[in-house]
Write a protein that holds these residues in place. Structure first.
Motif, mmCIF file in Angstrom:
data_model
loop_
_atom_site.group_PDB
_atom_site.id
_atom_site.type_symbol
_atom_site.label_atom_id
_atom_site.label_comp_id
_atom_site.label_asym_id
_atom_site.label_seq_id
_atom_site.Cartn_x
_atom_site.Cartn_y
_atom_site.Cartn_z
ATOM 1 N N TRP A 6 0.827 -1.214 0.000
ATOM 2 C CA TRP A 6 0.000 0.000 0.000
ATOM 3 C C TRP A 6 0.859 1.261 0.000
ATOM 4 O O TRP A 6 0.636 2.183 -0.800
ATOM 5 C CB TRP A 6 -0.931 -0.047 1.213
ATOM 6 C CG TRP A 6 -1.673 1.226 1.494
ATOM 7 C CD1 TRP A 6 -1.476 2.072 2.540
ATOM 8 C CD2 TRP A 6 -2.730 1.791 0.723
ATOM 9 N NE1 TRP A 6 -2.338 3.134 2.489
ATOM 10 C CE2 TRP A 6 -3.120 2.989 1.374
ATOM 11 C CE3 TRP A 6 -3.380 1.418 -0.446
ATOM 12 C CZ2 TRP A 6 -4.135 3.803 0.885
ATOM 13 C CZ3 TRP A 6 -4.395 2.234 -0.926
ATOM 14 C CH2 TRP A 6 -4.765 3.412 -0.273
ATOM 15 N N GLU A 7 1.841 1.308 0.883
ATOM 16 C CA GLU A 7 2.686 2.501 0.974
ATOM 17 C C GLU A 7 3.528 2.697 -0.291
ATOM 18 O O GLU A 7 3.706 3.830 -0.763
ATOM 19 C CB GLU A 7 3.597 2.384 2.200
ATOM 20 C CG GLU A 7 2.856 2.507 3.521
ATOM 21 C CD GLU A 7 3.780 2.349 4.713
ATOM 22 O OE1 GLU A 7 4.953 1.954 4.496
ATOM 23 O OE2 GLU A 7 3.343 2.613 5.848
ATOM 24 N N THR A 8 4.033 1.591 -0.851
ATOM 25 C CA THR A 8 4.818 1.695 -2.082
ATOM 26 C C THR A 8 3.961 2.215 -3.226
ATOM 27 O O THR A 8 4.401 3.050 -4.026
ATOM 28 C CB THR A 8 5.408 0.331 -2.466
ATOM 29 O OG1 THR A 8 6.211 -0.166 -1.379
ATOM 30 C CG2 THR A 8 6.267 0.438 -3.712
ATOM 31 N N ALA A 9 2.727 1.738 -3.321
ATOM 32 C CA ALA A 9 1.825 2.200 -4.377
ATOM 33 C C ALA A 9 1.558 3.704 -4.243
ATOM 34 O O ALA A 9 1.549 4.440 -5.242
ATOM 35 C CB ALA A 9 0.513 1.409 -4.331
ATOM 36 N N ILE A 68 12.429 7.793 3.377
ATOM 37 C CA ILE A 68 12.109 8.912 2.501
ATOM 38 C C ILE A 68 11.800 8.421 1.090
ATOM 39 O O ILE A 68 10.887 8.911 0.435
ATOM 40 C CB ILE A 68 13.285 9.908 2.452
ATOM 41 C CG1 ILE A 68 13.615 10.407 3.865
ATOM 42 C CG2 ILE A 68 12.959 11.079 1.550
ATOM 43 C CD1 ILE A 68 12.458 11.096 4.540
ATOM 44 N N LEU A 69 12.541 7.445 0.592
ATOM 45 C CA LEU A 69 12.356 6.934 -0.761
ATOM 46 C C LEU A 69 11.644 5.585 -0.729
ATOM 47 O O LEU A 69 11.715 4.864 0.275
ATOM 48 C CB LEU A 69 13.723 6.787 -1.446
ATOM 49 C CG LEU A 69 14.459 8.092 -1.755
ATOM 50 C CD1 LEU A 69 15.899 7.792 -2.143
ATOM 51 C CD2 LEU A 69 13.766 8.855 -2.871
ATOM 52 N N PRO A 70 10.980 5.223 -1.808
ATOM 53 C CA PRO A 70 10.261 3.935 -1.847
ATOM 54 C C PRO A 70 11.178 2.763 -2.145
ATOM 55 O O PRO A 70 10.734 1.758 -2.703
ATOM 56 C CB PRO A 70 9.252 4.151 -2.980
ATOM 57 C CG PRO A 70 9.917 5.102 -3.893
ATOM 58 C CD PRO A 70 10.720 6.027 -3.007
ATOM 59 N N VAL A 71 12.466 2.883 -1.823
ATOM 60 C CA VAL A 71 13.421 1.787 -1.949
ATOM 61 C C VAL A 71 14.171 1.665 -0.633
ATOM 62 O O VAL A 71 14.189 2.598 0.171
ATOM 63 C CB VAL A 71 14.414 2.021 -3.111
ATOM 64 C CG1 VAL A 71 13.716 1.877 -4.448
ATOM 65 C CG2 VAL A 71 15.077 3.395 -3.014
ATOM 66 N N LEU A 113 8.772 17.493 -0.865
ATOM 67 C CA LEU A 113 7.483 17.226 -0.226
ATOM 68 C C LEU A 113 7.602 16.105 0.800
ATOM 69 O O LEU A 113 7.036 16.189 1.910
ATOM 70 C CB LEU A 113 6.449 16.857 -1.291
ATOM 71 C CG LEU A 113 6.012 17.981 -2.239
ATOM 72 C CD1 LEU A 113 5.124 17.432 -3.348
ATOM 73 C CD2 LEU A 113 5.267 19.074 -1.474
ATOM 74 N N ARG A 114 8.350 15.057 0.454
ATOM 75 C CA ARG A 114 8.481 13.912 1.371
ATOM 76 C C ARG A 114 9.264 14.279 2.623
ATOM 77 O O ARG A 114 8.907 13.876 3.739
ATOM 78 C CB ARG A 114 9.160 12.757 0.631
ATOM 79 C CG ARG A 114 9.172 11.440 1.428
ATOM 80 C CD ARG A 114 7.753 11.019 1.830
ATOM 81 N NE ARG A 114 7.762 9.737 2.494
ATOM 82 C CZ ARG A 114 7.415 8.604 1.903
ATOM 83 N NH1 ARG A 114 7.022 8.603 0.636
ATOM 84 N NH2 ARG A 114 7.423 7.467 2.561
ATOM 85 N N LEU A 115 10.338 15.044 2.455
ATOM 86 C CA LEU A 115 11.105 15.485 3.626
ATOM 87 C C LEU A 115 10.265 16.379 4.537
ATOM 88 O O LEU A 115 10.351 16.294 5.769
ATOM 89 C CB LEU A 115 12.358 16.236 3.180
ATOM 90 C CG LEU A 115 13.506 15.375 2.627
ATOM 91 C CD1 LEU A 115 14.573 16.254 2.013
ATOM 92 C CD2 LEU A 115 14.087 14.495 3.723
ATOM 93 N N MET A 176 21.747 14.828 1.517
ATOM 94 C CA MET A 176 21.117 14.945 2.830
ATOM 95 C C MET A 176 20.456 13.631 3.243
ATOM 96 O O MET A 176 20.524 13.208 4.402
ATOM 97 C CB MET A 176 20.086 16.075 2.783
ATOM 98 C CG MET A 176 19.581 16.508 4.141
ATOM 99 S SD MET A 176 18.798 18.144 4.091
ATOM 100 C CE MET A 176 17.589 17.907 2.810
ATOM 101 N N ILE A 177 19.820 12.965 2.278
ATOM 102 C CA ILE A 177 19.145 11.705 2.590
ATOM 103 C C ILE A 177 20.155 10.584 2.854
ATOM 104 O O ILE A 177 20.033 9.822 3.818
ATOM 105 C CB ILE A 177 18.201 11.312 1.434
ATOM 106 C CG1 ILE A 177 17.038 12.295 1.369
ATOM 107 C CG2 ILE A 177 17.679 9.894 1.601
ATOM 108 C CD1 ILE A 177 16.171 12.127 0.156
#
Length: 431
Positions: A6-9, A68-71, A113-115, A176-177
């Motif tokens: 769900w979160e990855t989608a 932060i990233l989907p990986v 936006l994610r940060l 930064m990430i």
């Protein structure tokens, strides 16, 4: 596992929206876009499930701001960037160099936006479950705001300075990430992270605004350089006929003195006047308050003469009152007049009308045409639709571009059948 899917989608959908925004694509949600989302989703899901498949051991990176990233791994991050770059080259109709900057801009907007969301969640100590849904919600709001209110700021090609800036911001965000993934590096306070994200976003937005202003100025200068000399040609043409006017006046004086009766004098004088008077179109262009638009319309008027057509201009308001940039007005006029010329035959009259209707300004072009129902009228403004030959890949973009310009200025498209003076099709914009 279900929550991970769900979160990855949600994350992939957020990236997809921002890539479309950065790429200024008109693909909407076509099969290519769905394919884009499916490939990226499967790749991200595969990378994040590696720890589960390997029995819990993983070389993945642990982000301090809740993934932060989907990986989940460094190789996954590299693969995501290159895979997105590759797929973007098939989805977006841009050069290979532009695709690189489109991809970096899309990821930069996503990371900002994610940060912001991740730092807010950490600052207020709420559940990390809402990170992905909140990111998508914020992304959708940002997408709608830019798409319908500030699309002009992304519509121009990026200049060299903007490309360097996007590259610098992208590298900074990645650093930064990745540094946050290092357990030995000091963490960044959530409040400081929020401040940095807001500042970077503000700088990026301000620079896009400045680029837009510079582009508008450049377009205005180009239009002046191109069309002002043309209206000067019209003035020179009128001046060149002054000698002819003098000769005709002498001839008229001779006619009046030598004519045997008044009726003969009237006929001969009328013949001379018809030969030397300016056309209504020439009068209109010479009296128009906007010389750039006048020069452009003069070129279209000459083209209509070559095709044995009449281009009539009816104007009841100053052209400078129209609330749009010169190059946008020229593009709308060019598309509408060219479409009308392609639909007409020798002897037909095309009418350009500029007027004020209540508190709005209307720009319309009318030409003889058969009655068209509402369904077909709506199809005229669809991307890729054309009533002409379909062999050219450039067909079907004209009226779609007119529609996009109307949206840019919060205008309305006008499309109607006019049967008061024969069957006519009228298309234009109400600003």
């Amino acid at each position: 596992m279900g929550q991970l899917i769900w979160e990855t989608a949600l994350d992939v959908l957020s990236i997809l929206l921002l890539m479309q925004l950065a790429g200024r694509t008109t693909a909407g949600f076509s099969s290519k876009v769905f394919g884009w989302g499916a490939v990226i989703f499967l790749f991200c899901l595969f990378d994040q499930t590696q720890p589960y498949l390997s029995g819990g051991s993983s070389n993945g990176i642990q982000f301090s701001y809740n993934e932060i990233l989907p990986v989940a791994t460094i190789p996954g991050l590299i693969g995501l960037l290159f895979l997105t770059l590759l797929i973007n080259s098939f989805v977006f109709k841009r050069t290979h160099v532009e695709i690189i900057f489109i991809t970096m801009l899309g990821f930069s907007m996503y990371l900002l936006l994610r940060l912001f969301v991740a730092a807010a969640v950490d600052l207020f100590a709420v559940s990390t479950v809402i990170v992905s849904p909140l990111t998508l919600l914020l992304t959708a709001g940002f997408y709608g705001l830019v798409k319908f209110k500030f699309s002009a700021y992304l519509s121009q090609n990026l200049n060299q300075f903007m490309k360097l800036l996007i590259t610098a911001i992208f590298i900074f965000l990645l650093y930064m990430i990745l540094s946050s993934a290092n357990p030995d590096s000091p963490g960044i306070h959530p409040f400081l992270m929020e401040f940095m994200v807001v500042m970077v976003s503000a700088i990026l937005g301000w620079l896009f605004y400045e680029q837009r202003r510079a582009q508008v100025t450049e377009n205005r200068i180009k239009a002046i350089e191109k069309y002002i000399p043309i209206i000067d040609e019209l003035v020179a043409e009128v001046r060149a006929r002054q000698h002819e006017f003098s000769n005709k006046l002498l001839a008229i004086s001779s006619i009046l003195q030598s004519a045997e009766d008044m009726e003969t004098a009237r006929e001969q004088v009328s013949m001379y006047v018809d030969n030397v008077k300016l056309t209504d179109g020439q009068h209109e262009l010479l009296n128009m308050d906007h010389k750039v638009i006048a020069g452009f319309l003069y070129t279209k008027m000459k083209r209509a003469e070559q095709l044995k057509m009449n281009l009539c201009i009816e104007r009841s308001v100053p052209v400078s009152d129209f609330p749009c940039e010169d190059h946008d007005l020229i593009e709308v006029l060019g598309i509408l007049i060219d479409n009308a010329m392609e639909a007409c035959y020798g002897g037909d009259t095309i009418t350009v009308n500029m007027l004020r209707y209540h508190d709005r300004y209307e720009l319309t072009v009318s030409n003889p045409a058969e009655y068209m129902d509402n369904t077909r009228m709506m199809q005229l403004f669809k991307l890729g639709y054309s009533t002409k030959s379909t062999h050219s890949k450039d067909r079907g973009y004209g009226l779609y571009n007119v529609q996009q310009i109307a949206k840019q200025y919060n205008g309305k498209i006008i499309a109607r059948n006019d049967q008061k003076h024969g069957n006519k099709l009228t298309i234009g914009i109400q600003f």
